[in-house]
Design a protein around this motif. Structure first.
Motif, short mmCIF file in Angstrom:
data_model
loop_
_atom_site.label_atom_id
_atom_site.label_comp_id
_atom_site.label_asym_id
_atom_site.label_seq_id
_atom_site.Cartn_x
_atom_site.Cartn_y
_atom_site.Cartn_z
N LEU A 67 -27.86 13.74 8.67
CA LEU A 67 -27.18 14.33 7.40
C LEU A 67 -25.23 14.69 8.09
CD1 LEU A 67 -26.30 16.23 4.73
CD2 LEU A 67 -27.21 18.03 6.56
N ALA A 68 -25.05 14.95 9.58
CA ALA A 68 -23.22 14.45 9.59
C ALA A 68 -22.27 13.30 9.16
CB ALA A 68 -23.30 14.50 10.74
N GLU A 69 -23.83 11.74 9.57
CA GLU A 69 -23.33 10.60 9.40
C GLU A 69 -23.09 10.60 7.74
OE1 GLU A 69 -22.71 8.12 10.55
OE2 GLU A 69 -22.64 9.36 12.73
N ILE A 70 -24.03 11.51 6.48
CA ILE A 70 -24.48 11.27 5.10
C ILE A 70 -22.59 11.45 4.65
CG2 ILE A 70 -25.72 11.77 3.21
CD1 ILE A 70 -27.64 10.97 4.43
N ALA A 71 -22.73 12.95 5.21
CA ALA A 71 -21.49 13.66 5.04
C ALA A 71 -19.95 13.18 5.24
CB ALA A 71 -21.10 15.05 5.78
N ARG A 72 -20.24 12.01 6.69
CA ARG A 72 -18.81 11.35 6.15
C ARG A 72 -18.56 9.68 5.35
NH1 ARG A 72 -19.58 13.06 12.06
NH2 ARG A 72 -20.80 10.91 12.68
N MET A 73 -20.36 8.84 5.25
CA MET A 73 -20.25 7.81 4.29
C MET A 73 -19.11 8.28 2.94
SD MET A 73 -21.58 5.24 4.13
CE MET A 73 -22.82 5.73 5.87
N PRO A 74 -18.85 8.81 2.18
CA PRO A 74 -17.66 8.78 1.36
C PRO A 74 -16.02 8.41 1.91
CG PRO A 74 -18.92 11.28 0.82
CD PRO A 74 -18.92 10.47 2.62
N PHE A 75 -16.35 9.43 3.09
CA PHE A 75 -14.78 8.30 3.17
C PHE A 75 -14.40 7.10 3.42
CE2 PHE A 75 -14.88 12.55 4.58
CZ PHE A 75 -14.38 13.79 4.07
N ILE A 76 -15.63 6.41 4.48
CA ILE A 76 -16.19 5.34 4.44
C ILE A 76 -16.15 4.21 3.31
CG2 ILE A 76 -17.62 3.32 5.37
CD1 ILE A 76 -18.53 5.56 8.19
N GLN A 77 -16.50 5.34 2.52
CA GLN A 77 -16.76 4.47 1.05
C GLN A 77 -15.28 4.17 1.25
OE1 GLN A 77 -20.00 6.73 -0.50
NE2 GLN A 77 -21.92 5.16 -0.58
N LEU A 78 -14.60 5.40 0.61
CA LEU A 78 -13.78 5.46 -0.17
C LEU A 78 -12.68 4.66 0.67
CD1 LEU A 78 -13.41 8.77 -1.07
CD2 LEU A 78 -13.94 7.58 -2.26
N LEU A 79 -12.52 4.43 2.07
CA LEU A 79 -11.90 3.26 2.26
C LEU A 79 -12.06 2.25 2.18
CD1 LEU A 79 -10.03 3.02 5.06
CD2 LEU A 79 -12.20 2.74 6.61
N LEU A 80 -13.50 1.94 1.71
CA LEU A 80 -13.87 -0.02 1.60
C LEU A 80 -14.12 0.21 -0.11
CD1 LEU A 80 -17.77 0.47 2.92
CD2 LEU A 80 -15.31 -0.94 4.16
N ALA A 81 -13.81 0.93 -0.61
CA ALA A 81 -13.79 0.68 -2.34
C ALA A 81 -11.76 0.67 -2.45
CB ALA A 81 -14.07 2.28 -2.67
N ALA A 82 -11.11 1.41 -1.48
CA ALA A 82 -9.57 1.37 -1.71
C ALA A 82 -9.45 -0.32 -0.81
CB ALA A 82 -8.60 2.48 -0.23
N VAL A 83 -9.89 -0.64 -0.16
CA VAL A 83 -9.36 -1.87 -0.06
C VAL A 83 -10.87 -3.08 -0.82
CG1 VAL A 83 -10.81 -4.00 1.91
CG2 VAL A 83 -10.01 -1.97 2.86
N VAL A 84 -11.83 -3.26 -0.91
CA VAL A 84 -11.58 -4.06 -2.57
C VAL A 84 -10.78 -3.64 -3.55
CG1 VAL A 84 -13.39 -4.20 -4.60
CG2 VAL A 84 -14.48 -3.44 -2.50
N ILE A 85 -10.29 -3.07 -3.62
CA ILE A 85 -9.11 -2.49 -5.22
C ILE A 85 -7.60 -2.63 -4.66
CG2 ILE A 85 -8.50 -0.83 -6.52
CD1 ILE A 85 -10.55 1.26 -6.40
N ALA A 86 -7.49 -3.41 -3.28
CA ALA A 86 -6.75 -3.46 -3.02
C ALA A 86 -6.69 -4.62 -3.04
CB ALA A 86 -6.21 -2.86 -1.42
N ILE A 87 -7.37 -5.86 -2.59
CA ILE A 87 -7.93 -7.10 -3.07
C ILE A 87 -8.20 -7.03 -4.00
CG2 ILE A 87 -9.28 -9.31 -2.11
CD1 ILE A 87 -9.95 -7.56 0.61
N GLY A 88 -8.72 -6.67 -5.35
CA GLY A 88 -8.81 -7.36 -6.23
C GLY A 88 -7.28 -7.52 -6.78
N TYR A 89 -6.80 -5.92 -6.90
CA TYR A 89 -5.21 -6.07 -7.64
C TYR A 89 -4.36 -7.06 -7.09
CZ TYR A 89 -0.75 -3.88 -9.28
OH TYR A 89 0.26 -3.27 -9.69
N LEU A 90 -4.36 -7.25 -6.00
CA LEU A 90 -3.40 -8.29 -5.22
C LEU A 90 -4.01 -10.17 -6.25
CD1 LEU A 90 -3.21 -7.29 -1.45
CD2 LEU A 90 -1.41 -6.85 -3.02
N SER A 91 -5.29 -9.92 -6.05
CA SER A 91 -5.87 -11.20 -6.46
C SER A 91 -5.66 -11.31 -8.09
CB SER A 91 -6.78 -11.39 -6.89
OG SER A 91 -7.65 -10.98 -4.97
N PHE A 92 -5.87 -10.50 -8.52
CA PHE A 92 -5.31 -10.08 -10.17
C PHE A 92 -3.37 -10.31 -10.48
CE2 PHE A 92 -3.67 -7.60 -13.61
CZ PHE A 92 -3.96 -8.24 -14.28
N SER A 93 -2.62 -10.11 -9.86
CA SER A 93 -1.63 -10.20 -9.98
C SER A 93 -0.98 -11.44 -9.85
CB SER A 93 -0.58 -9.42 -8.54
OG SER A 93 -0.56 -7.67 -8.68
#
Length: 425
Positions: A174-200
């Motif tokens: 349960l503790a790992e699952i509770a921390r999962m959003p922060f990992i997912q948000l970090l990965l999402a931020a990386v993907v969004i940053a890559i997508g934004y830079l690629s689009f630009s």
């Protein structure tokens, strides 16, 4: 050239001032940002719901253990089999549980440690005092998340007496699952940053291609009338003493000057809302074909032009200058696809409220990959190609005339057919 009717008159529409359209990159970036925020919110909502459900399940494990211990103490049953099964179930669940006595003190008896400290690791390097301190620290942490369960029994007078407290916390899963959003948000931020830079990067690359293409398109558009003017000027010098020849050459020069004026008008209309007027499509196509056939030296007798139509007059609302630009791009593209001798057929049909214009050449044709790329800015199969004519043609037809421009048919060695589809208002 075969046609039912030819007209040479040219109507110059009155230019209207309109606001220049803003680039779509800002809207795309905003859509990317909004989509990312929605994805993040969705992840958080889903994950929070999952954590809540698991918390309830783990709470039920602690309550089950409390009920079993309470039953065992109040019933006086000496059979520990059922209670032991509940303890084993709690241990397999992974929920950390500490059972304390009536004074809320944890047990450190080695014989009963695992019985009263479920899923609590035993550190052999710690002294008894340090181990007790560790258990009390865990109890304090658990009580911060979940209130302890009291185990009571009734004495002979009916009074409830507290015998134990059950403290429980969240499992490691349960503790790992509770921390999962922060990992997912970090990965999402990386993907969004890559997508934004690629689009630009792609946007800048596309803009660069467009600027280069526009400069080459300008030179390409000016090339035909300028070459023609140079020829007429030379002929004018040779026939200066012949009034008839001078008048003829002057008329042709006038046509080329008018052509230059049309080119300037075309470029001024890019980015603004064009003025659409009802025109005879047959006459417009015929005029463009006639002009190009007379002024493209490489054609001569090597490439035969022909025009077919099921009506001598087919009316549609168009901007003549821009639509002629589209036709010129398609016809020039067709001539460049023919390596030696060949033919170009322009077929105009009207069925009900739909007007179709097919430009068919007998050239080298295209494979499936090139068909997908042909309208992309900067794409060209020619070694000195500017790669913007078909892109502009598609935009003029689809955005300004609300029609469709697409490749109807093409295959290597079998030629290509471009189709313009207009719907009459």
């Amino acid at each position: 050239m075969e046609t039912g009717e030819r007209t040479s008159h040219t109507q110059t529409p009155v230019l209207k001032t309109s606001a220049i359209k803003l680039p779509r990159s800002a809207n795309i970036k905003l859509a990317l940002l909004v989509s990312s925020v929605l994805v993040v919110i969705g992840i958080l909502i889903y994950n929070n719901g999952l954590v809540r459900e698991l918390k309830v399940r783990e709470q039920r494990v602690a309550l089950l253990l409390a009920s079993a211990l309470r039953y065992f103490q109040n019933s006086g049953d000496v059979d520990l089999t059922l209670y032991q099964q509940v303890v084993d179930y709690a241990r397999n669940s992974g929920v950390p549980i500490i059972v304390t006595d009536r004074d809320n003190e944890p047990s450190f008896n080695l014989n009963t440690y695992k019985q009263f400290n479920i899923n609590i690791p035993f550190d052999t390097t710690l002294s008894k005092h340090e181990q007790l301190a560790y258990l009390k620290k865990e109890i304090k942490r658990m009580d911060g998340s979940h209130p302890p369960e009291r185990i009571t029994y009734k004495d002979s007078s009916g009074a409830e007496i507290v015998t134990n407290y059950i403290h429980y916390g969240d499992s490691a899963i349960l503790a790992e699952i509770a921390r999962m959003p922060f990992i997912q948000l970090l990965l999402a931020a990386v993907v969004i940053a890559i997508g934004y830079l690629s689009f630009s990067y792609l946007k800048k690359s596309e803009q660069s291609n467009i600027w280069v293409g526009m400069s080459r398109e300008t030179a390409h558009q000016l090339g035909t009338p300028l070459s023609s003017l140079l020829g007429w000027t030379e002929m004018l010098g040779l026939g200066a003493n012949d009034p008839v020849e001078v008048n003829k050459i002057a008329g042709e020069i006038g046509k080329d000057v008018e052509r230059l004026n049309r080119i300037a008008t075309r470029f001024s209309k890019i980015g603004s809302k064009p003025d659409l007027r009802e025109q005879n499509i047959v006459a417009v196509v015929s005029g463009v074909m006639g002009y190009l056939e007379d002024r493209m030296p490489r054609l001569g007798n090597a490439i035969a032009f022909s025009l077919e139509t099921n009506h001598d007059e087919i009316l549609a609302s168009i901007n003549r200058e821009l639509f002629e630009w589209v036709l010129e791009n398609l016809i020039k593209n067709a001539t460049e696809a023919i390596e030696s001798q060949g033919s170009i057929l322009v077929k105009i049909e009207q069925k009900h409220d739909v007007v179709t214009i097919d430009v068919t050449d007998s050239g080298k044709g295209m494979d499936a990959r090139r068909r997908k790329e042909v309208f992309r800015p900067g794409f060209s199969t020619k070694s000195r190609g500017w790669g913007l004519g078909l892109t502009l043609a598609k935009r003029i037809v689809e955005e300004y005339h609300h029609g469709k421009l697409f490749i109807k048919d093409s295959a290597p060695g079998k030629g290509t057919t471009f189709r313009i589809r207009l719907v009459k208002a």
